[in-house]
Design a protein around this motif. Structure first.
Motif, PDB file in Angstrom:
ATOM      1  N   VAL A  73       0.833  -1.208   0.000  1.00  0.00           N
ATOM      2  CA  VAL A  73       0.000   0.000   0.000  1.00  0.00           C
ATOM      3  C   VAL A  73       0.868   1.260   0.000  1.00  0.00           C
ATOM      4  N   SER A  74       2.045   1.196   0.631  1.00  0.00           N
ATOM      5  CA  SER A  74       2.962   2.341   0.609  1.00  0.00           C
ATOM      6  C   SER A  74       3.452   2.606  -0.808  1.00  0.00           C
ATOM      7  N   VAL A  75       3.758   1.533  -1.539  1.00  0.00           N
ATOM      8  CA  VAL A  75       4.191   1.659  -2.931  1.00  0.00           C
ATOM      9  C   VAL A  75       3.068   2.224  -3.788  1.00  0.00           C
ATOM     10  N   ILE A  76       1.857   1.767  -3.563  1.00  0.00           N
ATOM     11  CA  ILE A  76       0.700   2.240  -4.341  1.00  0.00           C
ATOM     12  C   ILE A  76       0.479   3.734  -4.111  1.00  0.00           C
ATOM     13  N   VAL A  77       0.552   4.171  -2.853  1.00  0.00           N
ATOM     14  CA  VAL A  77       0.375   5.596  -2.541  1.00  0.00           C
ATOM     15  C   VAL A  77       1.492   6.410  -3.192  1.00  0.00           C
ATOM     16  N   ALA A  78       2.741   5.914  -3.111  1.00  0.00           N
ATOM     17  CA  ALA A  78       3.871   6.628  -3.707  1.00  0.00           C
ATOM     18  C   ALA A  78       3.725   6.723  -5.228  1.00  0.00           C
ATOM     19  N   ALA A  79       3.318   5.626  -5.856  1.00  0.00           N
ATOM     20  CA  ALA A  79       3.146   5.627  -7.305  1.00  0.00           C
ATOM     21  C   ALA A  79       2.018   6.582  -7.717  1.00  0.00           C
ATOM     22  N   SER A  80       0.957   6.626  -6.932  1.00  0.00           N
ATOM     23  CA  SER A  80      -0.141   7.557  -7.212  1.00  0.00           C
ATOM     24  C   SER A  80       0.339   8.997  -7.106  1.00  0.00           C
ATOM     25  N   ALA A  81       1.150   9.265  -6.078  1.00  0.00           N
ATOM     26  CA  ALA A  81       1.694  10.614  -5.898  1.00  0.00           C
ATOM     27  C   ALA A  81       2.588  11.002  -7.072  1.00  0.00           C
ATOM     28  N   LYS A  82       3.418  10.054  -7.528  1.00  0.00           N
ATOM     29  CA  LYS A  82       4.298  10.327  -8.661  1.00  0.00           C
ATOM     30  C   LYS A  82       3.496  10.607  -9.928  1.00  0.00           C
ATOM     31  N   PHE A  83       2.450   9.837 -10.147  1.00  0.00           N
ATOM     32  CA  PHE A  83       1.584  10.041 -11.321  1.00  0.00           C
ATOM     33  C   PHE A  83       0.946  11.425 -11.283  1.00  0.00           C
ATOM     34  N   LEU A  84       0.388  11.794 -10.132  1.00  0.00           N
ATOM     35  CA  LEU A  84      -0.253  13.101  -9.998  1.00  0.00           C
ATOM     36  C   LEU A  84       0.762  14.229 -10.128  1.00  0.00           C
ATOM     37  N   SER A  85       1.950  14.002  -9.589  1.00  0.00           N
ATOM     38  CA  SER A  85       2.998  15.016  -9.670  1.00  0.00           C
ATOM     39  C   SER A  85       3.374  15.319 -11.112  1.00  0.00           C
ATOM     40  N   GLU A  86       3.492  14.272 -11.918  1.00  0.00           N
ATOM     41  CA  GLU A  86       3.889  14.447 -13.308  1.00  0.00           C
ATOM     42  C   GLU A  86       2.793  15.094 -14.153  1.00  0.00           C
ATOM     43  N   HIS A  87       1.542  14.935 -13.746  1.00  0.00           N
ATOM     44  CA  HIS A  87       0.435  15.463 -14.539  1.00  0.00           C
ATOM     45  C   HIS A  87      -0.080  16.816 -14.051  1.00  0.00           C
ATOM     46  N   TYR A  88       0.203  17.155 -12.786  1.00  0.00           N
ATOM     47  CA  TYR A  88      -0.314  18.413 -12.236  1.00  0.00           C
ATOM     48  C   TYR A  88       0.779  19.316 -11.697  1.00  0.00           C
ATOM     49  N   ASP A  89       2.033  18.983 -11.998  1.00  0.00           N
ATOM     50  CA  ASP A  89       3.181  19.831 -11.664  1.00  0.00           C
ATOM     51  C   ASP A  89       3.172  20.242 -10.184  1.00  0.00           C
ATOM     52  N   THR A  90       3.053  19.231  -9.335  1.00  0.00           N
ATOM     53  CA  THR A  90       3.050  19.426  -7.887  1.00  0.00           C
ATOM     54  C   THR A  90       4.118  18.520  -7.279  1.00  0.00           C
ATOM     55  N   PRO A  91       4.832  18.976  -6.234  1.00  0.00           N
ATOM     56  CA  PRO A  91       5.898  18.139  -5.650  1.00  0.00           C
ATOM     57  C   PRO A  91       5.411  16.755  -5.233  1.00  0.00           C
ATOM     58  N   ALA A  92       6.097  15.726  -5.699  1.00  0.00           N
ATOM     59  CA  ALA A  92       5.687  14.359  -5.399  1.00  0.00           C
ATOM     60  C   ALA A  92       5.740  14.068  -3.908  1.00  0.00           C
ATOM     61  N   MET A  93       6.747  14.604  -3.212  1.00  0.00           N
ATOM     62  CA  MET A  93       6.874  14.377  -1.773  1.00  0.00           C
ATOM     63  C   MET A  93       5.643  14.884  -1.022  1.00  0.00           C
ATOM     64  N   LEU A  94       5.205  16.082  -1.375  1.00  0.00           N
ATOM     65  CA  LEU A  94       4.036  16.665  -0.719  1.00  0.00           C
ATOM     66  C   LEU A  94       2.784  15.838  -1.005  1.00  0.00           C
ATOM     67  N   LEU A  95       2.616  15.416  -2.250  1.00  0.00           N
ATOM     68  CA  LEU A  95       1.453  14.601  -2.604  1.00  0.00           C
ATOM     69  C   LEU A  95       1.475  13.254  -1.893  1.00  0.00           C
ATOM     70  N   ALA A  96       2.660  12.632  -1.808  1.00  0.00           N
ATOM     71  CA  ALA A  96       2.767  11.344  -1.114  1.00  0.00           C
ATOM     72  C   ALA A  96       2.393  11.498   0.356  1.00  0.00           C
ATOM     73  N   LEU A  97       2.839  12.582   0.949  1.00  0.00           N
ATOM     74  CA  LEU A  97       2.522  12.837   2.354  1.00  0.00           C
ATOM     75  C   LEU A  97       1.021  13.039   2.543  1.00  0.00           C
ATOM     76  N   LEU A  98       0.406  13.863   1.704  1.00  0.00           N
ATOM     77  CA  LEU A  98      -1.017  14.159   1.840  1.00  0.00           C
ATOM     78  C   LEU A  98      -1.877  12.932   1.535  1.00  0.00           C
ATOM     79  N   LEU A  99      -1.505  12.163   0.512  1.00  0.00           N
ATOM     80  CA  LEU A  99      -2.248  10.939   0.207  1.00  0.00           C
ATOM     81  C   LEU A  99      -2.105   9.925   1.331  1.00  0.00           C
ATOM     82  N   GLY A 100      -0.907   9.854   1.902  1.00  0.00           N
ATOM     83  CA  GLY A 100      -0.696   8.959   3.036  1.00  0.00           C
ATOM     84  C   GLY A 100      -1.564   9.335   4.217  1.00  0.00           C
TER      85      GLY A 100
END
Length: 345
Positions: free
Chosen positions: A30-57
């Protein structure tokens, strides 16, 4: 199951390893899934992946509180984090950094040391103790979220350790994103040349990705200089953690119940070894790039797991004084580097 596999699983060590893997797999997955989701969103919405991973977590924090995922989430937040920090060493090459020249290297290192000292000095005026000061000032001074997680791993733990770490990661990531937008504008306003702008951006912005984004938004030369300066700050991670570990060890041995932290954490030793090997060209470039990418993914997975272990209400309860502290530390390092640039160039 084949006969060979059955024979292998009959070995006690293998049985223990297999049972441990089965225990950890759901949480790591589940940690990998959340991280991969954050990376996908980061690449499509130009938002820091670290921040997205934290918020999704944080949004799925129940996975870190109960059920079969708890052990794996805890493992990701601790062990995968340390492995990711260790692999950061392959980004450091002393031979390349030496090309910047002694004055700029001294300015960058001075900014790191001065910011940490400043944070420790002023934290008391904001109602915070040395643990939070070292965590925030170290993350601002060195490399943002990665430094926060590395320093958090060596700090003595208490009931508020997780919320302080979450707040710091969130704070430096947000501030780094703001700086990525504002600092290139400030550099143009101050009429910096490409080298001056690169030193300013690399010496002040918290996270590596934002430094790269800000630098190359001005020019290729600025981006290259900013990246090199930033790597000097990254290289300071090991000595800062080493010195902090020694001081904490002495403090704990005198003031606590005698339970001492390790003299030098294993992940810091690995960081130093990898940095040394890379500096002397022992690690092939292709392998270094692969390990660097692995480091980014491991840190992203770890921060997703840290988010799943957090409670948002507790994180927000850190308060306005904590926000003020991390902002003033950010302004301090910006002022320090700007002053240095004016004196040296």
């Amino acid at each position: 199951m084949t006969q060979a596999a059955a024979k292998l699983l009959s070995i006690p060590f293998v049985q223990t390893l297999h049972a441990r893997a089965q225990e950890l797999f759901p949480g790591i997955a589940v940690s990998v899934i959340v991280a991969a989701s954050a990376k996908f969103l980061s690449e499509h919405y130009d938002t820091p992946a670290m921040l997205l991973a934290l918020l999704l977590g944080i949004a799925v924090s129940f996975l870190g509180e109960e059920g079969k995922t708890v052990p794996g989430v805890a493992f990701s937040a601790r062990s995968l984090l340390r492995l990711g920090v260790a692999l950061l060493g392959v980004r450091v090459s002393m031979m390349v950094l030496a090309g910047l020249g002694l004055p700029l290297i001294a300015l960058t290192i001075g900014g790191v040391v001065a910011t940490i000292g400043f944070g420790l000095l002023v934290a008391r005026f904001f109602g915070h103790q040395w643990r939070f000061a070292l965590l925030t000032a170290g993350s601002v001074a060195i490399c943002g979220a990665s430094a926060a997680m590395a320093i958090g791993a060596i700090l003595p733990r208490d009931g508020r350790s997780e919320e302080r770490l979450i707040f710091t990661v969130m704070g430096v990531t947000v501030l780094s994103t703001i700086a990525m937008i504002a600092y290139p504008i400030l550099s143009n306003y101050l009429e910096f040349n490409h080298i001056q702008a690169g030193v300013f951006l690399g010496g002040t912005i918290h996270d590596v990705a934002q430094v790269v984004g800000a630098g190359f938004s001005i020019s290729e030369e600025t981006g290259d200089t900013a990246t090199l300066v930033k790597l000097i700050r990254v290289s300071m991670l090991a000595p800062v953690v080493l010195v902090a570990s020694l001081l904490i060890r002495a403090y704990v041995s005198e003031k606590s119940d005698g339970k001492q932290p390790p003299l030098l954490p294993g992940f810091v030793i690995a960081f130093i070894v990898l940095a040394g090997l890379n500096s002397f060209g022992v690690i092939p470039e292709a392998l270094a790039n692969t390990l660097s990418d692995a480091s980014r993914w491991l840190l992203l997975i770890a921060i997703a797991a840290v988010g799943m272990k957090s409670n948002l209400k507790q994180v927000l309860s850190v308060g306005a004084a904590a926000i003020a502290l991390i902002v003033i530390e950010t302004l301090f390092i910006a002022g320090f580097i700007l002053t240095g640039i004016s004196l040296l160039t």
